[in-house]
Motif scaffolding. Structure first.
Motif, mmCIF file in Angstrom:
data_model
loop_
_atom_site.group_PDB
_atom_site.id
_atom_site.type_symbol
_atom_site.label_atom_id
_atom_site.label_comp_id
_atom_site.label_asym_id
_atom_site.label_seq_id
_atom_site.Cartn_x
_atom_site.Cartn_y
_atom_site.Cartn_z
ATOM 1 N N LEU A 197 -96.110 63.735 -47.000
ATOM 2 C CA LEU A 197 -97.359 63.643 -47.761
ATOM 3 C C LEU A 197 -97.212 64.234 -49.153
ATOM 4 C CD1 LEU A 197 -100.159 64.497 -45.171
ATOM 5 C CD2 LEU A 197 -99.539 62.282 -46.119
ATOM 6 N N LYS A 198 -96.404 65.278 -49.255
ATOM 7 C CA LYS A 198 -96.267 65.967 -50.539
ATOM 8 C C LYS A 198 -95.501 65.135 -51.556
ATOM 9 C CE LYS A 198 -98.600 69.653 -49.892
ATOM 10 N NZ LYS A 198 -99.920 69.647 -50.562
ATOM 11 N N VAL A 199 -94.650 64.211 -51.059
ATOM 12 C CA VAL A 199 -93.896 63.350 -51.971
ATOM 13 C C VAL A 199 -94.490 61.948 -51.891
ATOM 14 C CG1 VAL A 199 -91.623 62.492 -52.612
ATOM 15 C CG2 VAL A 199 -91.846 64.716 -51.509
ATOM 16 N N MET A 242 -86.467 81.070 -64.643
ATOM 17 C CA MET A 242 -86.311 79.649 -64.294
ATOM 18 C C MET A 242 -86.866 79.401 -62.903
ATOM 19 S SD MET A 242 -82.912 77.374 -64.776
ATOM 20 C CE MET A 242 -82.938 77.493 -66.541
ATOM 21 N N THR A 243 -87.669 78.377 -62.787
ATOM 22 C CA THR A 243 -88.293 78.103 -61.496
ATOM 23 C C THR A 243 -87.293 77.432 -60.548
ATOM 24 O OG1 THR A 243 -89.198 76.189 -62.627
ATOM 25 C CG2 THR A 243 -90.717 77.980 -62.124
ATOM 26 N N ALA A 244 -87.496 77.672 -59.253
ATOM 27 C CA ALA A 244 -86.592 77.131 -58.238
ATOM 28 C C ALA A 244 -86.780 75.621 -58.146
ATOM 29 C CB ALA A 244 -86.897 77.776 -56.892
ATOM 30 N N PRO A 245 -85.710 74.905 -57.732
ATOM 31 C CA PRO A 245 -85.859 73.462 -57.577
ATOM 32 C C PRO A 245 -86.843 73.152 -56.454
ATOM 33 C CG PRO A 245 -83.543 74.099 -57.528
ATOM 34 C CD PRO A 245 -84.343 75.353 -57.456
ATOM 35 N N ILE A 246 -87.708 72.178 -56.707
ATOM 36 C CA ILE A 246 -88.615 71.722 -55.658
ATOM 37 C C ILE A 246 -87.867 70.714 -54.796
ATOM 38 C CG2 ILE A 246 -89.594 69.950 -57.201
ATOM 39 C CD1 ILE A 246 -92.258 70.369 -55.805
ATOM 40 N N LEU A 247 -86.919 70.018 -55.433
ATOM 41 C CA LEU A 247 -86.168 68.992 -54.722
ATOM 42 C C LEU A 247 -84.694 69.095 -55.103
ATOM 43 C CD1 LEU A 247 -86.709 66.161 -53.091
ATOM 44 C CD2 LEU A 247 -86.014 65.215 -55.270
ATOM 45 N N ALA A 280 -102.148 57.554 -54.351
ATOM 46 C CA ALA A 280 -101.097 58.551 -54.164
ATOM 47 C C ALA A 280 -101.675 59.960 -54.226
ATOM 48 C CB ALA A 280 -100.016 58.369 -55.227
ATOM 49 N N LEU A 281 -102.616 60.204 -55.148
ATOM 50 C CA LEU A 281 -103.171 61.545 -55.324
ATOM 51 C C LEU A 281 -104.063 61.960 -54.167
ATOM 52 C CD1 LEU A 281 -104.162 61.584 -59.099
ATOM 53 C CD2 LEU A 281 -102.154 62.613 -58.027
ATOM 54 N N ALA A 282 -104.575 60.968 -53.420
ATOM 55 C CA ALA A 282 -105.562 61.258 -52.391
ATOM 56 C C ALA A 282 -105.017 62.126 -51.264
ATOM 57 C CB ALA A 282 -106.117 59.945 -51.822
ATOM 58 N N VAL A 283 -103.694 62.165 -51.080
ATOM 59 C CA VAL A 283 -103.144 63.018 -50.024
ATOM 60 C C VAL A 283 -102.626 64.343 -50.588
ATOM 61 C CG1 VAL A 283 -102.635 61.176 -48.403
ATOM 62 C CG2 VAL A 283 -100.943 61.769 -50.129
ATOM 63 N N ARG A 284 -103.070 64.683 -51.795
ATOM 64 C CA ARG A 284 -102.740 65.940 -52.454
ATOM 65 C C ARG A 284 -101.236 66.205 -52.539
ATOM 66 N NH1 ARG A 284 -107.320 68.001 -53.613
ATOM 67 N NH2 ARG A 284 -109.121 67.991 -52.233
ATOM 68 N N PRO A 285 -100.506 65.332 -53.209
ATOM 69 C CA PRO A 285 -99.056 65.521 -53.319
ATOM 70 C C PRO A 285 -98.693 66.550 -54.384
ATOM 71 C CG PRO A 285 -99.701 63.579 -54.543
ATOM 72 C CD PRO A 285 -100.959 64.123 -53.929
ATOM 73 N N ASP A 286 -97.445 67.047 -54.303
ATOM 74 C CA ASP A 286 -96.901 67.906 -55.347
ATOM 75 C C ASP A 286 -95.917 67.143 -56.224
ATOM 76 O OD1 ASP A 286 -98.277 70.043 -54.406
ATOM 77 O OD2 ASP A 286 -96.642 70.783 -53.149
ATOM 78 N N GLY A 296 -75.441 62.460 -47.110
ATOM 79 C CA GLY A 296 -75.965 63.459 -48.034
ATOM 80 C C GLY A 296 -77.175 64.183 -47.483
ATOM 81 N N THR A 297 -77.625 65.188 -48.245
ATOM 82 C CA THR A 297 -78.792 65.954 -47.818
ATOM 83 C C THR A 297 -79.853 65.950 -48.898
ATOM 84 O OG1 THR A 297 -77.264 67.757 -48.256
ATOM 85 C CG2 THR A 297 -78.320 67.754 -46.102
ATOM 86 N N VAL A 298 -81.108 65.874 -48.455
ATOM 87 C CA VAL A 298 -82.258 66.043 -49.325
ATOM 88 C C VAL A 298 -82.923 67.343 -48.912
ATOM 89 C CG1 VAL A 298 -84.469 65.109 -50.053
ATOM 90 C CG2 VAL A 298 -82.611 63.551 -49.444
ATOM 91 N N ARG A 299 -83.073 68.263 -49.857
ATOM 92 C CA ARG A 299 -83.784 69.508 -49.552
ATOM 93 C C ARG A 299 -85.070 69.564 -50.355
ATOM 94 N NH1 ARG A 299 -78.612 71.585 -48.921
ATOM 95 N NH2 ARG A 299 -78.406 71.827 -51.161
ATOM 96 N N TYR A 300 -86.179 69.753 -49.637
ATOM 97 C CA TYR A 300 -87.475 69.881 -50.295
ATOM 98 C C TYR A 300 -87.914 71.332 -50.162
ATOM 99 C CZ TYR A 300 -92.236 68.976 -51.739
ATOM 100 O OH TYR A 300 -93.413 68.995 -52.425
ATOM 101 N N ARG A 301 -88.123 71.992 -51.293
ATOM 102 C CA ARG A 301 -88.433 73.421 -51.315
ATOM 103 C C ARG A 301 -87.456 74.202 -50.446
ATOM 104 N NH1 ARG A 301 -92.917 74.134 -54.181
ATOM 105 N NH2 ARG A 301 -94.543 72.547 -54.169
ATOM 106 N N GLY A 302 -86.171 73.859 -50.537
ATOM 107 C CA GLY A 302 -85.133 74.606 -49.836
ATOM 108 C C GLY A 302 -84.876 74.172 -48.410
#
Lengths: 332, 324
Positions: A102-104, A1-6, A178-184, A80-86
């Motif tokens: 940029l990634k979001v 199972m892949t890790a949460p990105i968010l 949105a895609l122009a900044v290479r988001p994930d 609350g907390t927002v964690r991006y890639r941990g």
């Protein structure tokens, strides 16, 4: 199972309508007059895994767009907390924070309002990557052409203004930007709601193609259960600021657990249901200014018991990968 | 004596808009029939002419547009081009319309009772008390709780769903023979939409009102209507019973439209999209308007196809229909 990105942990957003001077004076003699607080998002915890499409469903006023904006970093959260890639996004240095921002990226509902009418396509798509140093001035023409091709627009349109495009093409422009900044990670807030059926199908197919090609992760916010069912791996159902149920799409649609989810799914018009007798859910969506106590859904719920009026149900595991917030799952 | 005629027969209706840029043929020769207790679904995407069709029946087309040809037979009488005052005795009385935005019907500065009583007294010689009683009964019938108190409210004091109920109640005030409903549930949430559809269906069955339900949403039509007419670029391209049209679509456009709707048995599979977009009505290509987007188009399609009978009660406007 892949890790949460968010990961979201106890995210809340309160909007406060503070008293003006006259109201403050009245409040001195009338203590009932207080600031009005809307809990648009109320203690939401969620996670999105890498390359997953999470559908966020709810009716108007349930806080789904507010939550999307908090995730995209457009709106500050109240708690609350927002964690991006941990990493907790509140504890990043400036350059890391910019990278996360940029990634979001976000895609908005209204393709007419979300593009600057006085900018040419070239600048709408090219401005951000140029500023952030993703491309140089020399390479920008090719880069914009590549982005336009990717979303199915002719690169020769780059000198045009937004008003020269149709609704579906504008939505493609919003996606190219949105895609122009290479988001994930893309937050799509009702991204196909304003489009005609045949155009909607084109844009949905584009979202799926981009996911394959670029390995994108989506939070897909919509009120349209048909669209969400089509696109999502997992679904979260929201009602008046709280998540009431989450689970893998096929399981949730097959056996909805929460009475609200059941009512919502029963209410969806479907192509293969003919001459049906519509069986409505009773009642209105309550005002988020004054939500019911206990479980927010109890005044409309056919199974409500005394406990539902007093105590807020917690979101608990009901099956592997499935959570629901309903007292009826206890005990029996 | 008029009962021998269907409630509404539209024959070769043409509504054109004479603009500076040219003549826009928003509705270009459409025909259909609706009878008592029947719900006809008029389906199309933006610009297909479905709303203009509704407005033409109501006599609400404003300049530069006008009904340029055809007949609209309401219980046997042609009401196309009827003088304003004659039309006014029909509209809101025998023929009523429900709009997508209930605020098209409601006056924001008048109380609900004022508006409802006015609509009753405009067409009936009744006392205020009698009119008020009728207004209250109808509010109750469309599912508004405590109608007596709600009569005294202003439109802004209602939620969106409740407002739409009020505008449906106003349409029903004089027990019309025909209701034209233009996307009345599009702006509403799923659970509220379910409530409105439930009320509408019940009313149509009970009072045998004929209804034209204009929408872009095939799924709503599937559950509600008896028959469907699919519109594209100002023309009806296919019509028939709901089950027939949705299970065995003949026209490539209908087929594409159905393929575009996400459904549970096609999860994750790319949708069968229709390429391209609706052409501008100002310069339609000659021949079949769908030609440029159609996978079956060939040279035959350069001449405009006629509406042909494919089976009893089943019409299609195509040279290459998907016949079994």
């Amino acid at each position: 199972m892949t890790a949460p990105i968010l990961e979201l942990d106890g995210i809340s957003k309160r909007f406060v309508k503070s008293l003006d001077l006259a109201e403050k004076l009245v409040a001195l003699v009338n203590p009932k007059l207080r600031e009005q607080v809307v809990r648009a998002v109320d203690g939401v915890s969620l996670h999105v895994r890498e390359r997953e499409v999470l559908g966020l469903v709810g009716e108007s006023g349930c806080g789904k767009s507010t939550l999307g904006r908090i995730i995209a970093g457009i709106l500050p959260k109240s708690a609350g907390t927002v964690r991006y890639r941990g990493n907790d996004v509140d504890h990043l240095d400036a350059s890391q924070a910019r990278d996360v921002a940029l990634k979001v990226q976000m895609i908005f509902q209204d393709p007419y309002a979300s593009l600057n009418p006085r900018m040419r396509v070239q600048d709408i798509v090219g401005e951000a990557p140029l500023y952030h140093g993703i491309v140089t001035t020399d390479g920008i023409d090719d880069y914009v052409a590549e982005m336009l091709l990717r979303v199915g627009l002719d690169p020769s349109y780059r000198r045009r203004y937004p008003h020269q495009f149709s609704g579906g093409q504008r939505q493609r422009l919003g996606i190219a930007r949105a895609l122009a900044v290479r988001p994930d990670f893309l937050v799509c807030d009702e991204a196909v709601a304003a489009l005609d059926v045949s155009i909607q199908a084109q844009v949905l197919n584009l979202f799926m193609k981009l996911r394959e090609e670029l390995g994108l992760t989506y939070l897909f916010i919509s009120h349209d259960l048909g669209v969400v069912q089509h696109l999502s791996d997992r679904v979260a159902i929201m009602y008046l600021g709280r998540i009431v149920e989450t689970g893998p799409t096929s399981e949730l649609f097959e056996k909805p657990n929460h009475p609200y989810t059941q009512a919502l799914l029963a209410g969806v018009p479907r192509l293969d249901q003919r001459h049906r007798r519509f069986e409505p859910v009773k009642g209105e969506i309550p005002s988020p200014l004054d939500p019911p106590h206990g479980c927010h859904f109890h005044p409309r719920c056919p199974h409500a018991i005394a406990r539902c009026r007093a105590e807020q149900p917690r979101l608990v595991d009901i099956a592997p990968g499935r959570l629901a917030a309903c007292h009826l799952n206890d005990g029996s | 004596m008029t009962s021998n005629f269907p409630t509404l027969v539209v024959e070769d209706l043409r509504t054109y808009f004479y603009t500076k840029a040219g003549v826009v043929k928003a509705v270009d020769g459409i025909s259909f029939t609706v009878d008592r207790g029947e719900i006809l679904g008029l389906v199309g995407e933006s610009g297909s002419g479905k709303t203009v069709t509704g407005f033409s029946i109501m006599g609400l087309v404003d300049p530069p547009g006008r009904v340029a040809g055809g007949r609209i037979l309401f219980k046997g009488d042609d009401i196309a081009g009827l003088p304003d005052d004659a039309m006014r005795t029909l509209r809101g009385n025998r023929i009523a319309m429900i709009f997508q935005d209930p605020m098209m019907t409601l006056n924001p500065v008048l109380r609900i009772d004022t508006q409802m009583i006015e609509a009753i007294k405009a067409h009936n010689a009744v006392s205020n008390d009698e009119a008020r009683r009728r207004a209250r009964d109808i509010l109750g019938r469309v599912g508004i709780p405590s109608p007596d108190e709600r009569l005294k409210a202003y439109p802004h004091q209602f939620s969106g769903g409740m407002r739409q109920r009020v505008s449906i109640a106003i349409a029903l005030l004089n027990d019309p023979d025909l209701i034209v409903a233009d996307e009345p549930t599009t702006a509403l949430d799923v659970t509220i939409q379910g409530q409105i559809l439930y009320e509408v269906q019940k009313l149509c069955r009970e009072s045998r009102t004929a209804m034209i339900w204009i929408t872009h949403d095939l799924s709503v039509i599937a559950g509600l209507a008896d028959r469907i007419s699919v519109m594209y670029a100002g023309r009806i391209v296919e019509s028939g019973q709901v089950d027939e049209v949705l299970d065995r679509p003949l026209h490539p456009y209908t087929r594409g439209l159905i393929g575009s709707v996400p459904s549970e048995n096609r999860r994750g599979v790319p949708l069968a999209q229709i390429p391209g977009m609706t052409p501008s009505l100002l310069n339609l290509p000659p021949g079949c308007a769908f030609r440029a987007r159609c996978p079956r188009a060939d040279n035959a399609c350069l001449t405009p196809p006629e509406m042909t009978l494919a089976a009893p009660g089943r019409e299609v406007r195509c040279f290459h229909p998907h016949l079994a």
